[in-house]
Design an enzyme around this catalytic site. Structure first.
Site, PDB file in Angstrom:
ATOM      1  CG  HIS A 189      -2.066  -1.195   1.284  1.00 28.63           C
ATOM      2  ND1 HIS A 189      -2.662  -1.596   2.097  1.00 28.63           N
ATOM      3  CD2 HIS A 189      -2.313  -1.728  -0.141  1.00 28.63           C
ATOM      4  CE1 HIS A 189      -3.435  -2.643   1.666  1.00 28.63           C
ATOM      5  NE2 HIS A 189      -3.442  -2.790   0.483  1.00 28.63           N
ATOM      6  CB  CYS A 226       3.514  20.402  -7.090  1.00 24.62           C
ATOM      7  SG  CYS A 226       4.598  19.943  -8.207  1.00 24.62           S
TER       8      CYS A 226
HETATM    9  P1  NAD Z   1      -6.344  -3.775  10.478  1.00 28.90           P
HETATM   10  O1  NAD Z   1      -6.793  -2.630  11.283  1.00 28.90           O
HETATM   11  O2  NAD Z   1      -7.715  -4.162   9.640  1.00 28.90           O
HETATM   12  O3  NAD Z   1      -6.263  -5.122  11.686  1.00 28.90           O
HETATM   13  C1  NAD Z   1      -5.410  -5.041  12.392  1.00 28.90           C
HETATM   14  C2  NAD Z   1      -5.179  -6.236  13.260  1.00 28.90           C
HETATM   15  O4  NAD Z   1      -4.256  -6.501  14.310  1.00 28.90           O
HETATM   16  C3  NAD Z   1      -6.774  -6.565  14.043  1.00 28.90           C
HETATM   17  O5  NAD Z   1      -7.171  -7.757  13.682  1.00 28.90           O
HETATM   18  C4  NAD Z   1      -6.326  -6.426  15.506  1.00 28.90           C
HETATM   19  O6  NAD Z   1      -7.021  -7.442  16.298  1.00 28.90           O
HETATM   20  C5  NAD Z   1      -4.618  -6.837  15.349  1.00 28.90           C
HETATM   21  N1  NAD Z   1      -3.724  -6.097  16.554  1.00 28.90           N
HETATM   22  C6  NAD Z   1      -3.730  -4.859  16.737  1.00 28.90           C
HETATM   23  N2  NAD Z   1      -3.015  -4.722  17.552  1.00 28.90           N
HETATM   24  C7  NAD Z   1      -2.288  -5.749  17.707  1.00 28.90           C
HETATM   25  C8  NAD Z   1      -1.290  -6.293  18.711  1.00 28.90           C
HETATM   26  N3  NAD Z   1      -0.493  -5.289  19.537  1.00 28.90           N
HETATM   27  N4  NAD Z   1      -0.709  -7.410  18.616  1.00 28.90           N
HETATM   28  C9  NAD Z   1      -1.435  -8.531  17.841  1.00 28.90           C
HETATM   29  N5  NAD Z   1      -2.620  -7.951  17.101  1.00 28.90           N
HETATM   30  C10 NAD Z   1      -2.928  -7.027  17.139  1.00 28.90           C
HETATM   31  O7  NAD Z   1      -5.215  -3.772   9.768  1.00 28.90           O
HETATM   32  P2  NAD Z   1      -4.852  -4.351   8.385  1.00 28.90           P
HETATM   33  O8  NAD Z   1      -5.073  -5.739   8.306  1.00 28.90           O
HETATM   34  O9  NAD Z   1      -3.279  -4.039   8.125  1.00 28.90           O
HETATM   35  O10 NAD Z   1      -5.602  -3.722   7.332  1.00 28.90           O
HETATM   36  C11 NAD Z   1      -5.895  -2.385   7.417  1.00 28.90           C
HETATM   37  C12 NAD Z   1      -5.220  -1.446   6.339  1.00 28.90           C
HETATM   38  O11 NAD Z   1      -4.680  -0.630   7.163  1.00 28.90           O
HETATM   39  C13 NAD Z   1      -3.933  -1.629   5.361  1.00 28.90           C
HETATM   40  O12 NAD Z   1      -4.468  -1.475   4.363  1.00 28.90           O
HETATM   41  C14 NAD Z   1      -2.924  -0.652   5.975  1.00 28.90           C
HETATM   42  O13 NAD Z   1      -2.607  -0.022   4.793  1.00 28.90           O
HETATM   43  C15 NAD Z   1      -3.706   0.331   6.901  1.00 28.90           C
HETATM   44  N6  NAD Z   1      -2.989   0.881   7.973  1.00 28.90           N
HETATM   45  C16 NAD Z   1      -1.877   0.872   8.326  1.00 28.90           C
HETATM   46  C17 NAD Z   1      -1.273   1.499   9.350  1.00 28.90           C
HETATM   47  C18 NAD Z   1       0.225   1.370   9.380  1.00 28.90           C
HETATM   48  O14 NAD Z   1       1.026   1.960   8.251  1.00 28.90           O
HETATM   49  N7  NAD Z   1       0.969   1.220  10.601  1.00 28.90           N
HETATM   50  C19 NAD Z   1      -2.123   2.002  10.412  1.00 28.90           C
HETATM   51  C20 NAD Z   1      -3.329   1.751  10.079  1.00 28.90           C
HETATM   52  C21 NAD Z   1      -3.977   1.429   8.916  1.00 28.90           C
HETATM   53 ZN    ZN Z   2       3.310  19.242  -9.958  1.00 28.47          ZN
END
Ligand code: NAD
Ligand code: ZN
Length: 260
Positions: free
Chosen positions: A131, A164
């Site tokens: 992503h 930009c």
């Molecule tokens: P999600 O939020 O859908 O799921 C996160 C999962 O992690 C949940 O099932 C939760 O139970 C589990 N979880 C949370 N904290 C935890 C911990 N400390 N230990 C173990 N498990 C834990 O996230 P996803 O599946 O990555 O999908 C959502 C989208 O979120 C992705 O496309 C991503 O791009 C985006 N996102 C990214 C960030 C980042 O870059 N850190 C932050 C938020 C969302």
């Molecule tokens: Zn430009």
């Protein structure tokens, strides 16, 4: 400590041992990570029951390509704290352990849905960011790439939209938004890694985001074994050879001890 806690911690230890055993037998282990691996680093995920970002905002209203184009204020109000957080966040023991396992030749690739750059900061090298990354930005009008310093200075130090330097259009962070397709080259590489994998290690993902969530299934259809470390349930739990239903720092973060 009460009896229940003693029992849980000893059975957790046993599960982690089983996970380490599975990894030590793998020839080609691939990690697949999501926002849950970064919550102990202070970056909220999307779907955790209390703290998840989607409890406060509608994804399509803030994190979509339509939001970026039609209501950039909503878009930047959403991404600004995430970008600021990611800039100062430090990798935790789970990120560090995945990097350690890569150095040992056990993990061959880290496929991540995260945009926070923490796997790179932890020292992982073969990181496939499905992503994209919130660290850099590109101008949608003229295509000029804007580096991390430029983008971060503007986004973190003012409420203005980042523009930009050449054509003054609002620039877009290099993240894949709802309504956009994934970068084809990264997708192809991730797909190949999943075909090669004989073990897939899912860490901190709800597996609800498509098409990313189809990658672990490809590995499974190809016969890979499955290790999951996630607090919440996923639709692949019943396929897991080892299921670590615990915090990533208590699960994957402890695996390094078995390979020290
Ligand atoms: P999600 O939020 O859908 O799921 C996160 C999962 O992690 C949940 O099932 C939760 O139970 C589990 N979880 C949370 N904290 C935890 C911990 N400390 N230990 C173990 N498990 C834990 O996230 P996803 O599946 O990555 O999908 C959502 C989208 O979120 C992705 O496309 C991503 O791009 C985006 N996102 C990214 C960030 C980042 O870059 N850190 C932050 C938020 C969302
Ligand atoms: Zn430009």
């Amino acid at each position: 400590m009460d009896i229940e806690k003693v029992f849980t911690s000893s059975s957790n230890k046993n599960l982690i041992k089983q996970a380490a055993n599975l990894l030590s037998k793998a020839n080609y282990a691939v990690a697949f990570t999501g926002a849950g691996i970064s919550t102990p680093s202070g970056i909220p995920d999307f779907r955790s029951p209390q703290s998840g970002l989607w409890n406060h905002s509608d994804p399509f209203k803030v994190a979509s390509i339509w939001a970026f184009r039609q209501s950039p204020k909503d878009f930047f109000d959403w991404i600004r704290p995430l970008a600021i957080n990611a800039e100062s966040a430090k990798p935790n023991s789970a990120h560090l352990c995945l990097a350690q396992l890569e150095n040992l030749g056990i993990i061959k690739a880290v496929i991540t849905q995260n945009i926070d750059g923490l796997h790179h900061k932890a020292g992982s090298r073969n990181v496939l960011e499905l992503h994209g990354s919130a660290q850099t930005a590109t101008c949608p009008s003229c295509g000029k790439k804007h580096n991390r310093d430029y983008f971060h200075r503007i986004i973190t130090q003012s409420e203005e939209f980042p523009r930009c330097s050449d054509c003054k259009s609002i620039i877009k962070p290099d993240v894949v938004l709802f309504g956009e397709s994934l970068p084809q080259d990264i997708w192809n590489k991730a797909y190949q890694e999943c075909l090669l994998a004989d073990l897939i290690l899912i860490v901190g993902s709800s597996l609800e985001v498509s098409p990313a969530n189809s990658l672990p299934e490809i590995a499974l259809m190809n016969g890979a074994r499955l290790l999951i470390n996630n607090l919440g349930q996923t639709n692949l739990d019943e396929n897991a050879n080892v299921l670590l239903r615990m915090d990533v720092e208590q699960g994957v973060g402890k695996l390094g001890e078995y390979f020290a």
